[in-house]
Design an enzyme around this catalytic site. Structure first.
Site, PDB file in Angstrom:
ATOM      1  N   TYR A 131      91.430  44.392  96.490  1.00 32.96           N
ATOM      2  CA  TYR A 131      90.810  43.064  96.446  1.00 32.96           C
ATOM      3  C   TYR A 131      91.792  42.020  95.916  1.00 32.96           C
ATOM      4  O   TYR A 131      91.968  40.945  96.514  1.00 32.96           O
ATOM      5  CB  TYR A 131      89.554  43.099  95.579  1.00 32.96           C
ATOM      6  CG  TYR A 131      88.842  41.768  95.515  1.00 32.96           C
ATOM      7  CD1 TYR A 131      88.101  41.303  96.597  1.00 32.96           C
ATOM      8  CD2 TYR A 131      88.919  40.975  94.373  1.00 32.96           C
ATOM      9  CE1 TYR A 131      87.452  40.077  96.554  1.00 32.96           C
ATOM     10  CE2 TYR A 131      88.275  39.751  94.315  1.00 32.96           C
ATOM     11  CZ  TYR A 131      87.537  39.311  95.403  1.00 32.96           C
ATOM     12  OH  TYR A 131      86.905  38.087  95.354  1.00 32.96           O
ATOM     13  N   THR A 143      82.383  31.435 108.236  1.00 30.10           N
ATOM     14  CA  THR A 143      82.124  32.873 108.216  1.00 30.10           C
ATOM     15  C   THR A 143      81.510  33.257 106.875  1.00 30.10           C
ATOM     16  O   THR A 143      81.634  32.537 105.883  1.00 30.10           O
ATOM     17  CB  THR A 143      83.412  33.680 108.442  1.00 30.10           C
ATOM     18  OG1 THR A 143      84.302  33.497 107.329  1.00 30.10           O
ATOM     19  CG2 THR A 143      84.109  33.248 109.726  1.00 30.10           C
ATOM     20  N   GLY A 144      80.851  34.416 106.852  1.00 23.47           N
ATOM     21  CA  GLY A 144      80.221  34.865 105.618  1.00 23.47           C
ATOM     22  C   GLY A 144      79.158  33.895 105.149  1.00 23.47           C
ATOM     23  O   GLY A 144      79.034  33.615 103.953  1.00 23.47           O
ATOM     24  N   ALA A 145      78.365  33.389 106.097  1.00 23.24           N
ATOM     25  CA  ALA A 145      77.454  32.279 105.805  1.00 23.24           C
ATOM     26  C   ALA A 145      76.071  32.702 105.344  1.00 23.24           C
ATOM     27  O   ALA A 145      75.292  31.859 104.916  1.00 23.24           O
ATOM     28  CB  ALA A 145      77.315  31.391 107.050  1.00 23.24           C
TER      29      ALA A 145
END
Length: 297
Positions: A174, A17-19
């Site tokens: 965060y 993910t987040g590629a």
């Protein structure tokens, strides 16, 4: 990229993910060269298509597939998992890499604070949905991108969505979510003990992955001022790649990794009672919910 033994992975399947940007893009390039079947997940259709095209041109690349998913939404995470399980019969490596920081507190349409939804709930839910296929495909690996921000993080148990506590331009959420990444990793490793599925959290280093792009003048200024301390994205992706595909990482589990070796996480992150508590809460947060339920707790 540090020298280590990269496995050839023809016939295996990797999902990341987040590629489409930063660390994830660097990881995707390295993993594609192993010959594995690679599924890259991005939020933007255009960037995902462009990445798939780029990866097809890498020498030794196997089949490359793109998936578009807004991982802040559990409904989309579930759809992604359903599509994956329909199309692929195995999963050898799951890399939970997507993450962000948002300077203004906002809720998703499902009622979750966005940073928590993306950085923790998505990791937890996608892994849970794909856990059985990982076990069936074992030996398999799970890699979670965390951060040294977890050292200053603490769990606001009575206000995980930060509806009442100060938001601090997103840094409180965060750092809390990155602590959650490490706690989740350690609890999952405990629950998977005795299996041939390993799970590790990775600190990629301070990498400019575009966090400040949409977070206002203060965030942009901080990123500019810290440029001398920032790593190249290729260096940031190194330990994620090492944990995912190297021979040297075989059998390592439950660790917090930095520069391709274990690093001691914070005292809070090592508390297994805290890890178990977070797990129970996360199961409730990611269970199918009635439309009238409230998540701001």
């Amino acid at each position: 990229m540090k020298a280590f033994t990269k496995r050839r992975m023809e016939g295996e399947v990797v999902l990341i993910t987040g590629a489409t940007r930063g660390i994830g893009r660097g990881v995707a390039r390295e993993v594609a060269a192993t010959g594995t079947t690679l599924i890259v997940v991005g939020r933007s259709h255009e960037r995902t298509v462009e990445l798939v095209s780029e990866l097809h041109n890498i020498g030794g690349a196997g089949p490359i597939h793109g998936e578009v998913c807004d991982l802040t939404l559990q409904s989309e995470v579930r759809s992604l998992a359903d599509r994956f399980l329909t199309e692929h019969g195995r999963l050898d490596v799951l890399i939970n890499n997507a993450g962000a920081i948002f300077s203004q507190r906002q809720l998703t349409s499902e009622g979750f604070e966005r940073t928590w939804a993306l950085n923790h709930n998505a990791y937890f839910l996608l892994t849970a949905l794909l856990r059985n296929v990982l076990l069936e495909s074992s030996p398999a690996r799970i890699v979670n991108t965390a951060s040294d921000a977890h050292y200053v993080g603490s769990m606001c148990w009575d206000d995980l969505q930060l509806a009442r506590n100060k938001y601090w331009w997103g840094w409180r959420s965060y750092s809390q979510s990155k602590l959650a990444n490490v706690l989740f990793t350690r609890q999952l490793a405990y629950l998977l003990s005795g299996s041939k599925v390993t799970v590790n959290a990775v600190h990629p280093g301070f990498v400019n992955t575009g966090f400040g792009r949409n977070n206002g003048l203060l965030a942009k200024t901080m990123m500019v001022l810290s440029l001398p301390m920032q790593r190249e994205s290729s260096k940031g992706s190194e330990t994620v790649v090492w944990a995912a595909i190297s021979e040297e990482a075989k059998g390592i589990t439950g660790e917090y990794l930095y520069d391709c070796k274990p690093r001691k996480p914070s005292k809070r992150a090592m508390d297994m009672d805290t890890a178990s508590r977070l797990w129970d809460i996360s199961e409730g947060m990611t269970a199918p919910q009635d439309s009238g339920d409230c998540h701001n707790c």
